[in-house]
Scaffold this motif. Structure first.
Motif, PDB file in Angstrom:
ATOM      1  N   VAL A 108      20.782   1.283  -3.794  1.00  0.00           N
ATOM      2  CA  VAL A 108      20.091   2.356  -3.083  1.00  0.00           C
ATOM      3  C   VAL A 108      18.617   2.010  -2.970  1.00  0.00           C
ATOM      4  O   VAL A 108      17.993   1.568  -3.942  1.00  0.00           O
ATOM      5  N   PHE A 109      18.044   2.200  -1.778  1.00  0.00           N
ATOM      6  CA  PHE A 109      16.612   1.985  -1.569  1.00  0.00           C
ATOM      7  C   PHE A 109      15.959   3.320  -1.278  1.00  0.00           C
ATOM      8  O   PHE A 109      16.392   4.060  -0.397  1.00  0.00           O
ATOM      9  N   HIS A 110      14.899   3.646  -2.023  1.00  0.00           N
ATOM     10  CA  HIS A 110      14.152   4.880  -1.825  1.00  0.00           C
ATOM     11  C   HIS A 110      12.807   4.553  -1.159  1.00  0.00           C
ATOM     12  O   HIS A 110      12.231   3.491  -1.380  1.00  0.00           O
ATOM     13  N   GLY A 111      12.316   5.455  -0.351  1.00  0.00           N
ATOM     14  CA  GLY A 111      10.977   5.265   0.208  1.00  0.00           C
ATOM     15  C   GLY A 111      10.942   4.612   1.570  1.00  0.00           C
ATOM     16  O   GLY A 111       9.960   3.950   1.917  1.00  0.00           O
ATOM     17  N   PHE A 112      11.996   4.793   2.371  1.00  0.00           N
ATOM     18  CA  PHE A 112      12.026   4.235   3.722  1.00  0.00           C
ATOM     19  C   PHE A 112      11.243   5.174   4.640  1.00  0.00           C
ATOM     20  O   PHE A 112      11.788   5.819   5.531  1.00  0.00           O
ATOM     21  N   VAL A 113       9.933   5.243   4.380  1.00  0.00           N
ATOM     22  CA  VAL A 113       9.063   6.209   5.050  1.00  0.00           C
ATOM     23  C   VAL A 113       7.910   5.479   5.734  1.00  0.00           C
ATOM     24  O   VAL A 113       7.711   4.269   5.541  1.00  0.00           O
ATOM     25  N   ALA A 114       7.148   6.215   6.520  1.00  0.00           N
ATOM     26  CA  ALA A 114       6.025   5.626   7.252  1.00  0.00           C
ATOM     27  C   ALA A 114       4.996   5.020   6.311  1.00  0.00           C
ATOM     28  O   ALA A 114       4.644   5.618   5.294  1.00  0.00           O
ATOM     29  N   GLY A 115       4.516   3.834   6.661  1.00  0.00           N
ATOM     30  CA  GLY A 115       3.484   3.172   5.883  1.00  0.00           C
ATOM     31  C   GLY A 115       2.094   3.484   6.409  1.00  0.00           C
ATOM     32  O   GLY A 115       1.930   4.206   7.405  1.00  0.00           O
ATOM     33  N   ASN A 116       1.096   2.925   5.755  1.00  0.00           N
ATOM     34  CA  ASN A 116      -0.303   3.144   6.123  1.00  0.00           C
ATOM     35  C   ASN A 116      -0.690   2.203   7.266  1.00  0.00           C
ATOM     36  O   ASN A 116      -0.696   0.981   7.102  1.00  0.00           O
ATOM     37  N   THR A 117      -1.030   2.763   8.414  1.00  0.00           N
ATOM     38  CA  THR A 117      -1.364   1.942   9.584  1.00  0.00           C
ATOM     39  C   THR A 117      -2.859   1.685   9.724  1.00  0.00           C
ATOM     40  O   THR A 117      -3.306   1.186  10.757  1.00  0.00           O
ATOM     41  N   THR A 118      -3.638   2.032   8.692  1.00  0.00           N
ATOM     42  CA  THR A 118      -5.081   1.789   8.737  1.00  0.00           C
ATOM     43  C   THR A 118      -5.360   0.355   8.283  1.00  0.00           C
ATOM     44  O   THR A 118      -5.605   0.080   7.106  1.00  0.00           O
ATOM     45  N   ASN A 119      -5.287  -0.580   9.200  1.00  0.00           N
ATOM     46  CA  ASN A 119      -5.518  -2.000   8.926  1.00  0.00           C
ATOM     47  C   ASN A 119      -5.846  -2.716  10.229  1.00  0.00           C
ATOM     48  O   ASN A 119      -5.969  -2.078  11.288  1.00  0.00           O
ATOM     49  N   SER A 120      -5.984  -4.028  10.163  1.00  0.00           N
ATOM     50  CA  SER A 120      -6.390  -4.807  11.340  1.00  0.00           C
ATOM     51  C   SER A 120      -5.425  -4.670  12.512  1.00  0.00           C
ATOM     52  O   SER A 120      -5.827  -4.762  13.678  1.00  0.00           O
ATOM     53  N   PHE A 121      -4.146  -4.457  12.212  1.00  0.00           N
ATOM     54  CA  PHE A 121      -3.139  -4.405  13.268  1.00  0.00           C
ATOM     55  C   PHE A 121      -2.778  -2.969  13.670  1.00  0.00           C
ATOM     56  O   PHE A 121      -2.012  -2.768  14.612  1.00  0.00           O
ATOM     57  N   ASN A 122      -3.310  -1.983  12.943  1.00  0.00           N
ATOM     58  CA  ASN A 122      -2.936  -0.583  13.169  1.00  0.00           C
ATOM     59  C   ASN A 122      -1.417  -0.422  13.117  1.00  0.00           C
ATOM     60  O   ASN A 122      -0.811   0.294  13.937  1.00  0.00           O
ATOM     61  N   ALA A 123      -0.812  -1.097  12.151  1.00  0.00           N
ATOM     62  CA  ALA A 123       0.641  -1.085  12.034  1.00  0.00           C
ATOM     63  C   ALA A 123       1.038  -1.227  10.571  1.00  0.00           C
ATOM     64  O   ALA A 123       0.255  -1.698   9.740  1.00  0.00           O
ATOM     65  N   ALA A 124       2.253  -0.792  10.259  1.00  0.00           N
ATOM     66  CA  ALA A 124       2.751  -0.887   8.886  1.00  0.00           C
ATOM     67  C   ALA A 124       4.228  -1.252   8.902  1.00  0.00           C
ATOM     68  O   ALA A 124       4.993  -0.768   9.742  1.00  0.00           O
ATOM     69  N   LEU A 125       4.618  -2.076   7.954  1.00  0.00           N
ATOM     70  CA  LEU A 125       6.017  -2.456   7.778  1.00  0.00           C
ATOM     71  C   LEU A 125       6.459  -2.032   6.381  1.00  0.00           C
ATOM     72  O   LEU A 125       5.883  -2.471   5.379  1.00  0.00           O
ATOM     73  N   THR A 126       7.452  -1.163   6.314  1.00  0.00           N
ATOM     74  CA  THR A 126       8.051  -0.767   5.044  1.00  0.00           C
ATOM     75  C   THR A 126       9.332  -1.570   4.880  1.00  0.00           C
ATOM     76  O   THR A 126      10.309  -1.339   5.588  1.00  0.00           O
ATOM     77  N   SER A 127       9.313  -2.536   3.979  1.00  0.00           N
ATOM     78  CA  SER A 127      10.434  -3.475   3.882  1.00  0.00           C
ATOM     79  C   SER A 127      11.465  -3.058   2.843  1.00  0.00           C
ATOM     80  O   SER A 127      11.135  -2.494   1.799  1.00  0.00           O
ATOM     81  N   ALA A 128      12.717  -3.333   3.170  1.00  0.00           N
ATOM     82  CA  ALA A 128      13.824  -3.198   2.224  1.00  0.00           C
ATOM     83  C   ALA A 128      14.510  -4.556   2.143  1.00  0.00           C
ATOM     84  O   ALA A 128      15.678  -4.722   2.503  1.00  0.00           O
ATOM     85  N   PHE A 129      13.712  -5.555   1.700  1.00  0.00           N
ATOM     86  CA  PHE A 129      14.206  -6.919   1.530  1.00  0.00           C
ATOM     87  C   PHE A 129      14.718  -7.074   0.090  1.00  0.00           C
ATOM     88  O   PHE A 129      14.609  -6.156  -0.712  1.00  0.00           O
ATOM     89  N   VAL A 130      15.214  -8.225  -0.231  1.00  0.00           N
ATOM     90  CA  VAL A 130      15.834  -8.408  -1.543  1.00  0.00           C
ATOM     91  C   VAL A 130      14.867  -8.129  -2.689  1.00  0.00           C
ATOM     92  O   VAL A 130      15.269  -7.613  -3.734  1.00  0.00           O
ATOM     93  N   THR A 131      13.599  -8.432  -2.516  1.00  0.00           N
ATOM     94  CA  THR A 131      12.627  -8.188  -3.582  1.00  0.00           C
ATOM     95  C   THR A 131      12.360  -6.696  -3.776  1.00  0.00           C
ATOM     96  O   THR A 131      11.844  -6.290  -4.815  1.00  0.00           O
ATOM     97  N   ASP A 132      12.700  -5.886  -2.752  1.00  0.00           N
ATOM     98  CA  ASP A 132      12.549  -4.439  -2.848  1.00  0.00           C
ATOM     99  C   ASP A 132      13.894  -3.762  -3.130  1.00  0.00           C
ATOM    100  O   ASP A 132      13.933  -2.635  -3.626  1.00  0.00           O
ATOM    101  N   PHE A 133      14.974  -4.453  -2.802  1.00  0.00           N
ATOM    102  CA  PHE A 133      16.309  -3.860  -2.733  1.00  0.00           C
ATOM    103  C   PHE A 133      17.323  -4.903  -3.239  1.00  0.00           C
ATOM    104  O   PHE A 133      17.991  -5.569  -2.456  1.00  0.00           O
TER     105      PHE A 133
END
Length: 207
Positions: A51-76
């Motif tokens: 189970v992965f918790h926290g598949f929510v919007a990330g902080n887009t305040t950065n150089s790209f104005n974008a955020a990636l919330t990953s559920a890769f093996v290191t997270d999941f």
């Protein structure tokens, strides 16, 4: 007849091995490898590993104005060895995910909210489309691709990958986030020195 018995035994052993190894929850304390992490002892595997918790919007305040919330093996850890992972992409108005590749996976983008113009390139062609909620787009493994918020508000998409650990190489960071000399970067990209220095300052490069 002997060959038939050998083939039957091989098939039986293969089936038995597959049954025993239905999953391999990652032991993140050990090293990663091209085939993934080693398995946790089955006695220490719990439902939480799947189970992965926290598949929510990330902080887009950065150089790209974008955020990636990953559920890769290191997270999941439960996706280890299954050839699948996921991520959530949030792009603020005017933001983008710059040119990049995933050396280890094909990417499937599923539009949820807003509008994203996305595409990938080959040596001979460009494949680009403006996507709206309900649209999907696939980016073949290793192809240089991008996503730009082309709408009037925020944009959200879910991403699926054909690897538990897809990896990413962002072109901007590769070019301007390193210690390669400004003169060489300028000569090899046909940008002027002042522009290269500006981009190095933005992406943390030196020299």
């Amino acid at each position: 007849m002997k060959m038939i018995y050998v083939l039957f035994l091989f098939a039986l052993l293969s089936y038995t091995n597959a049954s025993v190894n239905d999953f391999c929850v990652a032991d993140l304390k050990g090293p990663d490898s091209p085939s993934g992490y080693q398995c946790k002892p089955i006695s220490s595997v719990t439902a939480d590993d799947f189970v992965f918790h926290g598949f929510v919007a990330g902080n887009t305040t950065n150089s790209f104005n974008a955020a990636l919330t990953s559920a890769f093996v290191t997270d999941f850890p439960g996706v280890n060895g299954l050839g699948i992972s996921a991520a959530r992409l949030d792009i603020a108005k005017g933001g983008s995910i710059p040119m990049h590749t995933h050396p280890g996976a094909t990417e499937l983008l599923i539009m949820v909210e807003g509008e994203i113009t996305a595409g990938f390139m080959t040596p001979t062609a460009l494949y680009s489309k403006t996507l709206k909620p309900g649209d999907l787009m696939v980016f073949p493994q290793g192809q240089l691709h991008f996503q730009v918020n082309s709408g009037n508000g925020k944009a959200t998409a879910f991403l699926a990958f054909s690897s538990a650990n897809p990896g990413a190489q962002l072109l901007d960071l590769l070019l301007f986030g390193n210690a390669l000399s400004t003169d060489i970067v300028a000569q090899t990209t046909f940008l002027d020195v002042a522009q290269v220095k500006k981009l190095k300052a933005r992406f943390g490069g030196r020299n």
